[in-house]
Scaffold this active site. Sequence first.
Site, PDB file in Angstrom:
ATOM      1  N   GLY A 287       3.747   3.496  -1.813  1.00  0.00           N
ATOM      2  CA  GLY A 287       4.226   4.664  -2.542  1.00  0.00           C
ATOM      3  C   GLY A 287       3.070   5.615  -2.784  1.00  0.00           C
ATOM      4  O   GLY A 287       2.076   5.607  -2.051  1.00  0.00           O
ATOM      5  N   SER A 288       3.187   6.401  -3.820  1.00  0.00           N
ATOM      6  CA  SER A 288       2.180   7.437  -4.054  1.00  0.00           C
ATOM      7  C   SER A 288       0.899   6.843  -4.661  1.00  0.00           C
ATOM      8  O   SER A 288       0.925   5.766  -5.281  1.00  0.00           O
ATOM      9  CB  SER A 288       2.748   8.483  -5.006  1.00  0.00           C
ATOM     10  OG  SER A 288       3.027   7.881  -6.245  1.00  0.00           O
ATOM     11  N   THR A 289      -0.185   7.584  -4.516  1.00  0.00           N
ATOM     12  CA  THR A 289      -1.455   7.135  -5.089  1.00  0.00           C
ATOM     13  C   THR A 289      -1.352   7.066  -6.608  1.00  0.00           C
ATOM     14  O   THR A 289      -1.885   6.144  -7.234  1.00  0.00           O
ATOM     15  CB  THR A 289      -2.583   8.087  -4.639  1.00  0.00           C
ATOM     16  OG1 THR A 289      -2.676   8.024  -3.217  1.00  0.00           O
ATOM     17  CG2 THR A 289      -3.932   7.687  -5.236  1.00  0.00           C
TER      18      THR A 289
ATOM     19  N   THR B 237       1.222   6.334  -8.524  1.00  0.00           N
ATOM     20  CA  THR B 237       1.894   5.094  -8.948  1.00  0.00           C
ATOM     21  C   THR B 237       1.031   3.887  -8.589  1.00  0.00           C
ATOM     22  O   THR B 237       0.986   2.909  -9.346  1.00  0.00           O
ATOM     23  CB  THR B 237       3.288   4.989  -8.301  1.00  0.00           C
ATOM     24  OG1 THR B 237       3.977   6.215  -8.500  1.00  0.00           O
ATOM     25  CG2 THR B 237       4.088   3.872  -8.928  1.00  0.00           C
ATOM     26  N   GLY B 238       0.344   3.961  -7.469  1.00  0.00           N
ATOM     27  CA  GLY B 238      -0.545   2.861  -7.081  1.00  0.00           C
ATOM     28  C   GLY B 238      -1.582   2.566  -8.155  1.00  0.00           C
ATOM     29  O   GLY B 238      -1.905   1.407  -8.432  1.00  0.00           O
TER      30      GLY B 238
ATOM     31  N   GLU C 224      -0.442   0.448  -0.127  1.00  0.00           N
ATOM     32  CA  GLU C 224      -0.322   1.445   0.955  1.00  0.00           C
ATOM     33  C   GLU C 224       0.088   2.745   0.279  1.00  0.00           C
ATOM     34  O   GLU C 224       1.249   2.916  -0.094  1.00  0.00           O
ATOM     35  CB  GLU C 224       0.732   1.006   1.975  1.00  0.00           C
ATOM     36  CG  GLU C 224       0.398  -0.274   2.713  1.00  0.00           C
ATOM     37  CD  GLU C 224      -0.678  -0.113   3.770  1.00  0.00           C
ATOM     38  OE1 GLU C 224      -1.212   1.003   3.931  1.00  0.00           O
ATOM     39  OE2 GLU C 224      -1.000  -1.109   4.437  1.00  0.00           O
TER      40      GLU C 224
HETATM   41  P1  NAD Z   1       6.439   6.661  -5.699  1.00  0.00           P
HETATM   42  O1  NAD Z   1       5.068   6.221  -6.033  1.00  0.00           O
HETATM   43  O2  NAD Z   1       7.072   7.727  -6.497  1.00  0.00           O
HETATM   44  O3  NAD Z   1       7.452   5.421  -5.782  1.00  0.00           O
HETATM   45  C1  NAD Z   1       7.234   4.234  -5.033  1.00  0.00           C
HETATM   46  C2  NAD Z   1       7.927   3.075  -5.732  1.00  0.00           C
HETATM   47  O4  NAD Z   1       7.224   2.762  -6.939  1.00  0.00           O
HETATM   48  C3  NAD Z   1       9.379   3.331  -6.134  1.00  0.00           C
HETATM   49  O5  NAD Z   1      10.135   2.167  -5.829  1.00  0.00           O
HETATM   50  C4  NAD Z   1       9.272   3.541  -7.641  1.00  0.00           C
HETATM   51  O6  NAD Z   1      10.445   3.219  -8.341  1.00  0.00           O
HETATM   52  C5  NAD Z   1       8.168   2.569  -7.988  1.00  0.00           C
HETATM   53  N1  NAD Z   1       7.487   2.823  -9.263  1.00  0.00           N
HETATM   54  C6  NAD Z   1       7.482   3.935 -10.014  1.00  0.00           C
HETATM   55  N2  NAD Z   1       6.689   3.778 -11.116  1.00  0.00           N
HETATM   56  C7  NAD Z   1       6.180   2.540 -11.035  1.00  0.00           C
HETATM   57  C8  NAD Z   1       5.264   1.806 -11.840  1.00  0.00           C
HETATM   58  N3  NAD Z   1       4.725   2.310 -12.951  1.00  0.00           N
HETATM   59  N4  NAD Z   1       4.927   0.571 -11.439  1.00  0.00           N
HETATM   60  C9  NAD Z   1       5.437   0.037 -10.302  1.00  0.00           C
HETATM   61  N5  NAD Z   1       6.319   0.693  -9.507  1.00  0.00           N
HETATM   62  C10 NAD Z   1       6.670   1.930  -9.867  1.00  0.00           C
HETATM   63  O7  NAD Z   1       6.374   7.049  -4.155  1.00  0.00           O
HETATM   64  P2  NAD Z   1       7.522   7.692  -3.226  1.00  0.00           P
HETATM   65  O8  NAD Z   1       7.708   9.119  -3.646  1.00  0.00           O
HETATM   66  O9  NAD Z   1       8.707   6.789  -3.166  1.00  0.00           O
HETATM   67  O10 NAD Z   1       6.830   7.642  -1.795  1.00  0.00           O
HETATM   68  C11 NAD Z   1       6.096   8.714  -1.273  1.00  0.00           C
HETATM   69  C12 NAD Z   1       4.623   8.382  -1.244  1.00  0.00           C
HETATM   70  O11 NAD Z   1       4.436   7.124  -0.632  1.00  0.00           O
HETATM   71  C13 NAD Z   1       3.798   9.348  -0.433  1.00  0.00           C
HETATM   72  O12 NAD Z   1       2.588   9.637  -1.101  1.00  0.00           O
HETATM   73  C14 NAD Z   1       3.483   8.584   0.835  1.00  0.00           C
HETATM   74  O13 NAD Z   1       2.317   8.998   1.496  1.00  0.00           O
HETATM   75  C15 NAD Z   1       3.398   7.200   0.333  1.00  0.00           C
HETATM   76  N6  NAD Z   1       3.661   6.245   1.402  1.00  0.00           N
HETATM   77  C16 NAD Z   1       2.618   5.502   1.872  1.00  0.00           C
HETATM   78  C17 NAD Z   1       2.832   4.612   2.915  1.00  0.00           C
HETATM   79  C18 NAD Z   1       1.704   3.791   3.464  1.00  0.00           C
HETATM   80  O14 NAD Z   1       1.966   2.888   4.238  1.00  0.00           O
HETATM   81  N7  NAD Z   1       0.484   4.048   3.101  1.00  0.00           N
HETATM   82  C19 NAD Z   1       4.110   4.487   3.463  1.00  0.00           C
HETATM   83  C20 NAD Z   1       5.135   5.264   2.952  1.00  0.00           C
HETATM   84  C21 NAD Z   1       4.899   6.134   1.903  1.00  0.00           C
END
Ligand code: NAD
Length: 475
Positions: free
Chosen positions: A227-229, A231-232, A249
Site C-alpha cells: 500500500g502507500s508509504t 500507511t506503511g 511493498e
Molecule cells: P493504502 O495505504 O491507502 O491502503 C492499503 C491497505 O492498508 C488497505 O487495505 C487499507 O485498508 C489498509 N490500512 C489503512 N490504514 C491502515 C493501518 N493504519 N494499518 C494497517 N493497514 C491499514 O494504499 P492504497 O491506496 O490501497 O494503494 C495505493 C498505494 O499502494 C500506492 O502508493 C502504490 O504505489 C502502493 N502499491 C505498492 C505496491 C508494491 O508492490 N510496492 C503494489 C501496489 C500498490
Amino acid sequence: MSGSVQALDEGALLDRVQARAGEGREILDAATREVIGRVPVQTVADLDRAVARASAAQPGWAACGHGRRSELLLAAAEAIEANAEPLAHLLSREQGKPLNGPNARFELGACAAWLRATANTVLDPEVLVDDETGYAELSYQPVGVVGAIGPWNWPLMIGIWQIAPSLRMGNTVVVKPSEHTPLSVLAMVSVLGDVLPDDVLVAVSGGREIGARLAAHPAIDKVMFTGSTATGRKVVEASAGNLARLTLELGGNDAGIVLPDADPKAIAEDLFWGAFINTGQTCAALKRLYVHDAIYEDVVTELAVVAAQTPMGRGLDENNVLGPLQNPQQLAVVSRLVEDARARGGRIVTGGAPAPELGELFYPVTIVADLDDGAPLVDEEQFGPALPVIRYHDVDDAVASANRLDVGLGASVWSSDRDQAREIAGRLQAGTVWINSHGGLHPMAPFGGVKSSGYGLEFGVEGLKSVAAPRVIHG
Ligand code: NAD
C-alpha cells in the site's frame, strides 16, 4: 474445504461472499457506478475471531509438510483457473480494469502462475559449516500467522503474492483486502477455500481500523503489507508492539531514462504500457520519463500516437484496454496534478481533463511535456494515467534526477546499446531496473523496493525466506 475444484458463475461467487440482504456496505462498479453488491462490514471482534481460527489451524498446517502444501497450492491454481472468467468479470467491475489487455484476465493468469511457481519453489536447508571446526545447518520454519494487507490496484495478484509463499512455508494467513476492492478478494479467497483445509486462509473485510488491528495484533507474527508509504509507516509503528516481521511493498515514482540512441517508434508501445498498465494505477509503473533532447519531440509524438490508438472505456467491453480510475480520491489526485502542471507551463500533448462522457471516474491518457523536476506531477506519485516527460541534455543529470526522490521501487533505461544501458542501470537506486521495458515481473526474480518504497523481498527463494523463521542447528 470441499476438497474439490468447483466452477461457479459470477452470481454464485458473489452470493458466497455478500452481506445478508439489507446489511453491509454497497460496492460500486468503477466504470458505471452501479451497485455490484454489498460487502459485509466486519468488526475488530470478527477480526480477533479470525486470527484465533488461523492460530488454531497453524500447527496442523505446518505438520502437513512441504510436499502436501505444494500439492494443495497446485490445486489452488486449478481452482483459480476453473473460476478465472467469473473472477475476472467481478474484478473488472469492482476495480475498473478491462477484461482484455494486461488487465483482469491477465491478473487471474498471474494468480495461477504465481501459485504454481510458489508450489514448485524449493527452499532446502543450507549447510553452513562442515569441517574440523564443526557442523552447522540453517533451515526455515514457519513464522506462525501472517496478516496480509492489500491495496486496490491489483487486488487479486498482490493477494496471491502475499498468500502463496506464506502458506507454502507452513503459516496460516488472515487477509484484509482494501476497502475499495473487497468483493473480488473475498470471492478469490472463497475459491481457494474449496481446496485448502479449513481456517488456513481466512479473510476479514473492513477498513483502516481492521488493517490497524491486524498489523498490531499480538497473535500476528508477520505482516505482508502492500500500500502507500504513509500507511506503511503506521504498520512499522504497530510492529513495535507485536514485533511482527514485516514485508513492506510501498509507493514508488519510477523513472525511465531514454538515451539518445533509442528508436522512438520502436520503443513507444513498450514505454506506453510501462506507464499506463492498469490505467497507470500500478506500483512499479513508469511515472516520470526522462528523454534526451536529441529525440525528445519524437518520443513525445510517438507516445501520443499510441495513446490515440488505445481504447478506454467500460471494462466488460471486450474492445477496451484502458479503464477508469478506481475511486474518486484517485481521480482527484490525477486532476490536481495535471491542473498544476498546466498552470506552471507544462504542455498537454494529449488528454488533460476528465472524460465524463465515458463515466464519472474516467480520465484520458495524458502526456505532459516541458515539465521540470520539482513540479508535483514529477515529484509526487500520480498513480493514474498522466505521464510527465522531462527533457535532459546530459545523462549524468538524468541519473541524478532519477535518484533524487526518496523512493526506489523500479526504474528503466531505454537504449539500443545494451552495455551502456546496463552501466546506467547499475547507477540507479531502485529494487528493480529494466532495460527496454518497464514493470515485467517473474515469479523467480525477487521484487522489492529501496528507500521509502519499503523493505523485504517477494517471489522466489528470497520470498519464501521472508515468510519463514530461520533456525540454525549446530552439531
Ligand atoms: P493504502 O495505504 O491507502 O491502503 C492499503 C491497505 O492498508 C488497505 O487495505 C487499507 O485498508 C489498509 N490500512 C489503512 N490504514 C491502515 C493501518 N493504519 N494499518 C494497517 N493497514 C491499514 O494504499 P492504497 O491506496 O490501497 O494503494 C495505493 C498505494 O499502494 C500506492 O502508493 C502504490 O504505489 C502502493 N502499491 C505498492 C505496491 C508494491 O508492490 N510496492 C503494489 C501496489 C500498490
